[in-house]
Design a protein around this motif. Sequence first.
Motif, PDB file in Angstrom:
ATOM      1  N   THR A  17      20.499   8.805  42.080  1.00 47.15           N
ATOM      2  CA  THR A  17      20.701  10.279  41.905  1.00 47.15           C
ATOM      3  C   THR A  17      19.589  11.239  42.097  1.00 47.15           C
ATOM      4  OG1 THR A  17      20.682  10.044  39.606  1.00 47.15           O
ATOM      5  CG2 THR A  17      22.665   9.371  40.486  1.00 47.15           C
ATOM      6  N   ARG A  18      18.146  10.920  41.968  1.00 53.39           N
ATOM      7  CA  ARG A  18      17.191  11.632  42.202  1.00 53.39           C
ATOM      8  C   ARG A  18      16.058  10.674  42.680  1.00 53.39           C
ATOM      9  NH1 ARG A  18      13.315  15.328  38.618  1.00 53.39           N
ATOM     10  NH2 ARG A  18      13.544  13.642  37.137  1.00 53.39           N
ATOM     11  N   ASP A  33       9.466  10.990  40.844  1.00 54.45           N
ATOM     12  CA  ASP A  33      10.568  10.762  39.787  1.00 54.45           C
ATOM     13  C   ASP A  33      11.900  10.166  40.201  1.00 54.45           C
ATOM     14  OD1 ASP A  33       9.061  12.506  37.632  1.00 54.45           O
ATOM     15  OD2 ASP A  33       9.198  14.119  39.004  1.00 54.45           O
ATOM     16  N   ASP A  61      15.604   8.878  39.262  1.00 56.13           N
ATOM     17  CA  ASP A  61      16.768   8.740  38.312  1.00 56.13           C
ATOM     18  C   ASP A  61      17.831   7.724  38.981  1.00 56.13           C
ATOM     19  OD1 ASP A  61      15.348  10.506  36.820  1.00 56.13           O
ATOM     20  OD2 ASP A  61      17.158  12.148  37.319  1.00 56.13           O
ATOM     21  N   THR A  90      21.395   5.395  38.107  1.00 58.74           N
ATOM     22  CA  THR A  90      22.817   5.019  37.188  1.00 58.74           C
ATOM     23  C   THR A  90      23.058   3.785  37.616  1.00 58.74           C
ATOM     24  OG1 THR A  90      23.379   7.476  37.328  1.00 58.74           O
ATOM     25  CG2 THR A  90      25.136   5.825  36.767  1.00 58.74           C
ATOM     26  N   SER A  96      14.386  -1.665  32.861  1.00 55.50           N
ATOM     27  CA  SER A  96      13.588  -0.516  33.441  1.00 55.50           C
ATOM     28  C   SER A  96      12.366  -0.500  33.723  1.00 55.50           C
ATOM     29  CB  SER A  96      14.055   0.873  32.717  1.00 55.50           C
ATOM     30  OG  SER A  96      15.547   1.131  32.476  1.00 55.50           O
ATOM     31  N   TYR A 138       8.184   7.568  37.638  1.00 60.05           N
ATOM     32  CA  TYR A 138       8.635   7.611  36.365  1.00 60.05           C
ATOM     33  C   TYR A 138      10.244   7.643  36.512  1.00 60.05           C
ATOM     34  CZ  TYR A 138       4.550  10.213  34.297  1.00 60.05           C
ATOM     35  OH  TYR A 138       3.391   9.982  33.820  1.00 60.05           O
ATOM     36  N   LEU A 139      10.637   6.416  35.963  1.00 58.54           N
ATOM     37  CA  LEU A 139      12.178   5.855  36.120  1.00 58.54           C
ATOM     38  C   LEU A 139      13.153   6.267  34.924  1.00 58.54           C
ATOM     39  CD1 LEU A 139      14.417   4.373  37.553  1.00 58.54           C
ATOM     40  CD2 LEU A 139      13.332   2.277  36.613  1.00 58.54           C
ATOM     41  N   THR A 140      14.147   6.786  35.190  1.00 57.37           N
ATOM     42  CA  THR A 140      14.987   7.352  34.100  1.00 57.37           C
ATOM     43  C   THR A 140      16.472   6.574  34.408  1.00 57.37           C
ATOM     44  OG1 THR A 140      13.916   9.366  33.783  1.00 57.37           O
ATOM     45  CG2 THR A 140      16.059   8.940  32.723  1.00 57.37           C
ATOM     46  N   THR A 141      16.901   5.844  33.683  1.00 58.59           N
ATOM     47  CA  THR A 141      18.337   5.101  33.922  1.00 58.59           C
ATOM     48  C   THR A 141      19.493   5.380  32.928  1.00 58.59           C
ATOM     49  OG1 THR A 141      17.565   3.190  32.510  1.00 58.59           O
ATOM     50  CG2 THR A 141      17.341   3.026  35.199  1.00 58.59           C
ATOM     51  N   TRP A 142      20.381   5.336  33.444  1.00 55.99           N
ATOM     52  CA  TRP A 142      21.809   5.639  32.729  1.00 55.99           C
ATOM     53  C   TRP A 142      22.764   4.486  33.080  1.00 55.99           C
ATOM     54  CZ3 TRP A 142      19.116   9.650  35.078  1.00 55.99           C
ATOM     55  CH2 TRP A 142      18.923  10.686  34.060  1.00 55.99           C
TER      56      TRP A 142
END
Length: 296
Positions: A215-216, A226, A228, A230, A254, A270-274
């Motif tokens: 998503t990003r 960066d 992101d 899902t 992750s 920088y990885l962010t997961t949902w």
Amino acid sequence: MKTKTAMITIAGRPNVGKSTLTNYLVGEKIAIVSNKPQTTRNRICGIVTREDTQFVFVDTPGYHRARTKLGDYMVNTVRESIADVDATILVVEPIASVGGQESDLIEKIKGSHCPAILAINKIDTVEKDKLLEVIAAYSESAAFDAIIPISAKSGDGVEELLKVCAGYAQESPFLFDEDLTTDQPERQVMAEIIREKILWNLDKEIPHGTAVEITRFSERDSGVIDLDATIYCEKASHKGIIIGKQGAMLKKISTQARHDCEKFMGTKVYLTTWVKVKENWRDSDFLVRNFGYNDK
């Protein structure tokens, strides 16, 4: 300098080592691998440029009996990838009988009038006399241009396979820049890396019911990326398993994914997961297309 290109499809049943072979040919990891069937969902092009010749290897999903809309898409991808290429490599295991999936693929290759090479993979798992029985069984089933025993894992026989593929190259401008190794957008590679870690860390039906959406994807002036992502699954109970106790499983997935993303991109990520639930998405034409599994 006159240049040549060869477009070669790599086909076979699930888990025969098609993606491992693609990665070895390319010299880096562009296709995800796991010990679970149907790991590859899209056709992925691995690009190898050697002096005046560019090879485009089309890694395809494992050929299987489809049970969902996603399965239909994957099987159609294999069929379409066999048509309009310079040759097809049929990858098989060293078993001295021709299975049903292999027979179907052989018929489809014959129907496309496409030259075919048989690559008998995993030769390090059998004795040489057993290998002769495999060669005999497949020689009776089709007139292959060449039969080459290989180990996609160690690289045994792969250089010989590449030399045979060079015989199908035709005079043409290169289709891709010489420094490219895949046609996949970076976002897609990152999504597949995350999905690979899900496949390695989770069991049974859960990993097959997941899809990953980036998503990003943004790059800072410093070069840091960066990211992101899902992760979609089909049931609320699956969501809990993916996240794990106090988020431990999601953190593990992750962390492993971020390491491989950084290796591929050559920079810090920088990885962010949902995790979200989309019930029965594999049987929805709309959602299958929405997650990127659409005919190109």
